[in-house]
Design a protein around this motif. Structure first.
Motif, PDB file in Angstrom:
ATOM      1  N   ILE A 115       0.840  -1.201   0.000  1.00  0.00           N
ATOM      2  CA  ILE A 115       0.000   0.000   0.000  1.00  0.00           C
ATOM      3  C   ILE A 115       0.877   1.254   0.000  1.00  0.00           C
ATOM      4  N   LYS A 116       1.963   1.223   0.764  1.00  0.00           N
ATOM      5  CA  LYS A 116       2.873   2.372   0.808  1.00  0.00           C
ATOM      6  C   LYS A 116       3.471   2.651  -0.562  1.00  0.00           C
ATOM      7  N   ILE A 117       3.856   1.593  -1.281  1.00  0.00           N
ATOM      8  CA  ILE A 117       4.449   1.766  -2.609  1.00  0.00           C
ATOM      9  C   ILE A 117       3.423   2.358  -3.573  1.00  0.00           C
ATOM     10  N   VAL A 118       2.201   1.841  -3.528  1.00  0.00           N
ATOM     11  CA  VAL A 118       1.125   2.360  -4.385  1.00  0.00           C
ATOM     12  C   VAL A 118       0.910   3.843  -4.113  1.00  0.00           C
ATOM     13  N   ASN A 119       0.821   4.223  -2.839  1.00  0.00           N
ATOM     14  CA  ASN A 119       0.597   5.620  -2.477  1.00  0.00           C
ATOM     15  C   ASN A 119       1.791   6.500  -2.868  1.00  0.00           C
ATOM     16  N   PHE A 120       2.977   5.939  -2.763  1.00  0.00           N
ATOM     17  CA  PHE A 120       4.208   6.691  -3.056  1.00  0.00           C
ATOM     18  C   PHE A 120       4.210   7.193  -4.499  1.00  0.00           C
ATOM     19  N   PHE A 121       3.649   6.371  -5.396  1.00  0.00           N
ATOM     20  CA  PHE A 121       3.618   6.756  -6.812  1.00  0.00           C
ATOM     21  C   PHE A 121       2.265   7.349  -7.220  1.00  0.00           C
ATOM     22  N   GLY A 122       1.453   7.694  -6.243  1.00  0.00           N
ATOM     23  CA  GLY A 122       0.180   8.351  -6.529  1.00  0.00           C
ATOM     24  C   GLY A 122      -0.807   7.479  -7.278  1.00  0.00           C
ATOM     25  N   LEU A 123      -0.770   6.186  -7.012  1.00  0.00           N
ATOM     26  CA  LEU A 123      -1.649   5.243  -7.724  1.00  0.00           C
ATOM     27  C   LEU A 123      -2.805   4.759  -6.849  1.00  0.00           C
ATOM     28  N   ASP A 124      -3.089   5.474  -5.781  1.00  0.00           N
ATOM     29  CA  ASP A 124      -4.073   4.990  -4.804  1.00  0.00           C
ATOM     30  C   ASP A 124      -5.489   4.897  -5.374  1.00  0.00           C
ATOM     31  N   GLU A 125      -5.736   5.462  -6.564  1.00  0.00           N
ATOM     32  CA  GLU A 125      -7.066   5.320  -7.175  1.00  0.00           C
ATOM     33  C   GLU A 125      -7.394   3.870  -7.507  1.00  0.00           C
ATOM     34  N   ILE A 126      -6.368   3.011  -7.566  1.00  0.00           N
ATOM     35  CA  ILE A 126      -6.644   1.604  -7.888  1.00  0.00           C
ATOM     36  C   ILE A 126      -7.445   0.929  -6.778  1.00  0.00           C
ATOM     37  N   PHE A 127      -7.489   1.543  -5.595  1.00  0.00           N
ATOM     38  CA  PHE A 127      -8.243   0.955  -4.484  1.00  0.00           C
ATOM     39  C   PHE A 127      -9.721   1.340  -4.514  1.00  0.00           C
ATOM     40  N   GLU A 128     -10.092   2.248  -5.425  1.00  0.00           N
ATOM     41  CA  GLU A 128     -11.487   2.667  -5.525  1.00  0.00           C
ATOM     42  C   GLU A 128     -12.277   1.632  -6.325  1.00  0.00           C
ATOM     43  N   PRO A 129     -13.359   1.084  -5.741  1.00  0.00           N
ATOM     44  CA  PRO A 129     -14.142   0.047  -6.439  1.00  0.00           C
ATOM     45  C   PRO A 129     -14.635   0.481  -7.817  1.00  0.00           C
ATOM     46  N   SER A 130     -14.953   1.771  -7.977  1.00  0.00           N
ATOM     47  CA  SER A 130     -15.506   2.239  -9.244  1.00  0.00           C
ATOM     48  C   SER A 130     -14.467   2.274 -10.363  1.00  0.00           C
ATOM     49  N   MET A 131     -13.161   2.184 -10.002  1.00  0.00           N
ATOM     50  CA  MET A 131     -12.107   2.292 -11.015  1.00  0.00           C
ATOM     51  C   MET A 131     -11.805   0.957 -11.702  1.00  0.00           C
ATOM     52  N   ASN A 132     -12.285  -0.132 -11.141  1.00  0.00           N
ATOM     53  CA  ASN A 132     -12.232  -1.443 -11.807  1.00  0.00           C
ATOM     54  C   ASN A 132     -10.802  -1.903 -12.126  1.00  0.00           C
ATOM     55  N   TYR A 133      -9.941  -1.863 -11.102  1.00  0.00           N
ATOM     56  CA  TYR A 133      -8.596  -2.410 -11.242  1.00  0.00           C
ATOM     57  C   TYR A 133      -8.515  -3.756 -10.519  1.00  0.00           C
ATOM     58  N   SER A 134      -7.658  -4.625 -11.026  1.00  0.00           N
ATOM     59  CA  SER A 134      -7.350  -5.882 -10.338  1.00  0.00           C
ATOM     60  C   SER A 134      -5.873  -5.874  -9.963  1.00  0.00           C
ATOM     61  N   ILE A 135      -5.540  -6.577  -8.900  1.00  0.00           N
ATOM     62  CA  ILE A 135      -4.172  -6.563  -8.389  1.00  0.00           C
ATOM     63  C   ILE A 135      -3.645  -7.984  -8.265  1.00  0.00           C
ATOM     64  N   ILE A 136      -2.448  -8.197  -8.802  1.00  0.00           N
ATOM     65  CA  ILE A 136      -1.719  -9.440  -8.520  1.00  0.00           C
ATOM     66  C   ILE A 136      -0.837  -9.132  -7.314  1.00  0.00           C
ATOM     67  N   LEU A 137      -1.224  -9.626  -6.174  1.00  0.00           N
ATOM     68  CA  LEU A 137      -0.627  -9.168  -4.918  1.00  0.00           C
ATOM     69  C   LEU A 137       0.568 -10.026  -4.506  1.00  0.00           C
ATOM     70  N   PRO A 138       1.770  -9.445  -4.487  1.00  0.00           N
ATOM     71  CA  PRO A 138       2.917 -10.185  -3.942  1.00  0.00           C
ATOM     72  C   PRO A 138       2.785 -10.243  -2.421  1.00  0.00           C
ATOM     73  N   SER A 139       3.193 -11.318  -1.830  1.00  0.00           N
ATOM     74  CA  SER A 139       3.064 -11.452  -0.380  1.00  0.00           C
ATOM     75  C   SER A 139       4.027 -10.511   0.326  1.00  0.00           C
ATOM     76  N   ALA A 140       3.701 -10.172   1.556  1.00  0.00           N
ATOM     77  CA  ALA A 140       4.587  -9.320   2.358  1.00  0.00           C
ATOM     78  C   ALA A 140       5.945  -9.982   2.537  1.00  0.00           C
ATOM     79  N   LYS A 141       5.940 -11.292   2.651  1.00  0.00           N
ATOM     80  CA  LYS A 141       7.199 -12.019   2.825  1.00  0.00           C
ATOM     81  C   LYS A 141       8.084 -11.909   1.591  1.00  0.00           C
ATOM     82  N   SER A 142       7.488 -12.032   0.405  1.00  0.00           N
ATOM     83  CA  SER A 142       8.285 -11.950  -0.830  1.00  0.00           C
ATOM     84  C   SER A 142       8.847 -10.547  -1.027  1.00  0.00           C
ATOM     85  N   LEU A 143       8.087  -9.508  -0.678  1.00  0.00           N
ATOM     86  CA  LEU A 143       8.588  -8.135  -0.768  1.00  0.00           C
ATOM     87  C   LEU A 143       9.781  -7.936   0.161  1.00  0.00           C
ATOM     88  N   SER A 144       9.657  -8.493   1.359  1.00  0.00           N
ATOM     89  CA  SER A 144      10.741  -8.355   2.340  1.00  0.00           C
ATOM     90  C   SER A 144      11.994  -9.083   1.883  1.00  0.00           C
TER      91      SER A 144
END
Length: 406
Positions: free
Chosen positions: A319-348
């Motif tokens: 979430i921090k990375i998304v916000n850092f690049f100003g992409l937080d609109e992807i979390f809005e249901p009306s914007m119709n984005y899908s996310i391939i979510l890497p696990s917190a462990k893999s990011l670390s």
């Protein structure tokens, strides 16, 4: 009916009816009714050998209790048992249902043998009918008992046990009297819960939200398969208004040739959710009726965002990375984005965070995990070769491994 029952060698059953002060049912020729009889050898044996009232009161037999006898008397005669339906019995003193809501009996045709009539999913109605005046008499092949609590009424092989577990966890299986309204319980199947995937994980880690969802499944009032109401107001056990309407009946033909079987569904609208219910999956219990349904529906005012789900997975870094690049609109249901979510462990493990020096790589990385629009999602679900991402000109490719993974 009294003399006819004697003629059918059911003298002991007649005596039990008299003892339970129900003689009117077999003496009044004007009553239109259908009587179900199971020749209970245990009852015959005990009543034949014991004359004392105290012994009679101690009989542990399915047919001996007054309420069970009343449950063997169906209101009305000339019933078409070839039609799947619910009928009313004369057991009308249930503590929860009250005197105005007599306990019902379920009649269905067997799918394996269309000539076989089944009562409450496990009792067979024997075909020969005996008629005397306004009373019809049928024999049945086993003990017919009044529906018990919801847990016992659902079979061990029920597809709805996960919802039952949730109800039990929140202590919602004790159905107290609610003004003689009775209860309707909607039970999403276990598979429908599992299909929620990460949303289910979010609900499990947020018990209060799950509690609100589960309470929404329990309605004050009775909505059977033959419900005909339009915009009828009920309340759930959270005292929220729930408006229910019957939309239509749908009939599907199953099988072929002489084995054709009509599978009937009733579509009801519960607030903004359309729910199919059917007699086959309907479960009668001592507090009302339950329906196994194929979808989890949510309260209309409940909003679960993508950000809520990601946060519940302890993946705040994404979430921090998304916000850092100003992409937080992807979390809005009306914007119709899908996310391939890497696990917190893999990011670390890969040291991927907002503190890494190569910001261009980080931006490309995050955009590669975001799929714009419904088309991208469909291509991912279909495992296609070119799946558009938010990173311009860059597509993902999907293929199935020998292990069955993708």
């Amino acid at each position: 009916p009294r003399k006819y029952l004697h003629g059918l060698n059911e003298t002991m059953y007649v005596e039990e009816i008299d003892y339970r002060s129900l003689s009117e049912l077999i003496d009044n020729k004007e009553i239109k009714q259908t009587i179900l009889v199971y020749p209970d050898p245990d009852l015959d044996l005990v009543l034949a050998n014991h004359d004392e009232d105290v012994e009679r009161q101690n009989i542990i037999s399915f047919g001996a209790a007054k309420n069970n006898i009343l449950y063997h008397f169906i209101s009305g005669n000339n019933i078409d048992f070839s039609v799947n339906q619910l009928v009313y019995t004369k057991h009308c003193n249930n503590a929860v249902l009250g005197s105005n809501n007599c306990q019902r009996l379920k009649i269905t045709r067997s799918k394996k043998d269309k000539d076989k009539i089944i009562l409450n999913d496990n009792i067979e109605l024997l075909n020969e009918k005996y008629t005397i005046g306004n009373s019809d008499i049928f024999f049945i092949n086993d003990h017919l008992t009044i529906p018990t609590n919801l847990e016992s009424s659902l079979t061990a092989f029920s597809k709805c046990t996960k919802t039952l577990d949730f109800l039990n966890f929140f202590h919602l299986l004790k159905f107290k009297p609610n003004g003689n309204k009775g209860y309707t319980v909607f039970l999403p199947t276990t598979s429908s819960w599992n299909e929620l995937d990460l949303t289910l994980e979010y609900l499990i880690t947020n018990e209060q939200v799950l509690f609100e969802v589960i309470k929404n499944f329990v309605i004050n009032g009775l909505v059977y398969d033959d419900f005909k109401g339009i915009d009828e107001n009920f309340t759930n056990i959270n005292n929220d208004i729930v408006t229910i309407s019957k939309i239509e009946n749908i009939t599907d033909n199953i099988g072929g040739n002489d084995d054709n079987y009509e599978d009937e569904h009733t579509l009801i609208k519960l607030n903004n959710s359309v729910i199919p219910i059917d007699l086959e999956s309907e479960v009668l219990f001592n507090g009302g009726v339950a329906h196994c349904i194929k979808e989890v529906y949510f309260p209309d005012d409940l909003v679960i965002t993508t950000k809520d789900i990601i946060s519940s997975l302890n993946n705040e870094e994404f979430i921090k990375i998304v916000n850092f690049f100003g992409l937080d609109e992807i979390f809005e249901p009306s914007m119709n984005y899908s996310i391939i979510l890497p696990s917190a462990k893999s990011l670390s493990m890969e040291n991927i965070s907002t503190t890494m020096p190569n910001l261009r790589f980080l931006e490309e990385f995050i955009k590669l995990h975001i799929l714009p629009g419904e088309d991208s999602l469909n291509k991912l679900l279909n495992c296609e070769d070119e799946i558009p991402t938010l990173l311009n000109g860059t597509h993902l490719s999907c293929r199935e491994l020998s292990s069955g993974d993708f």
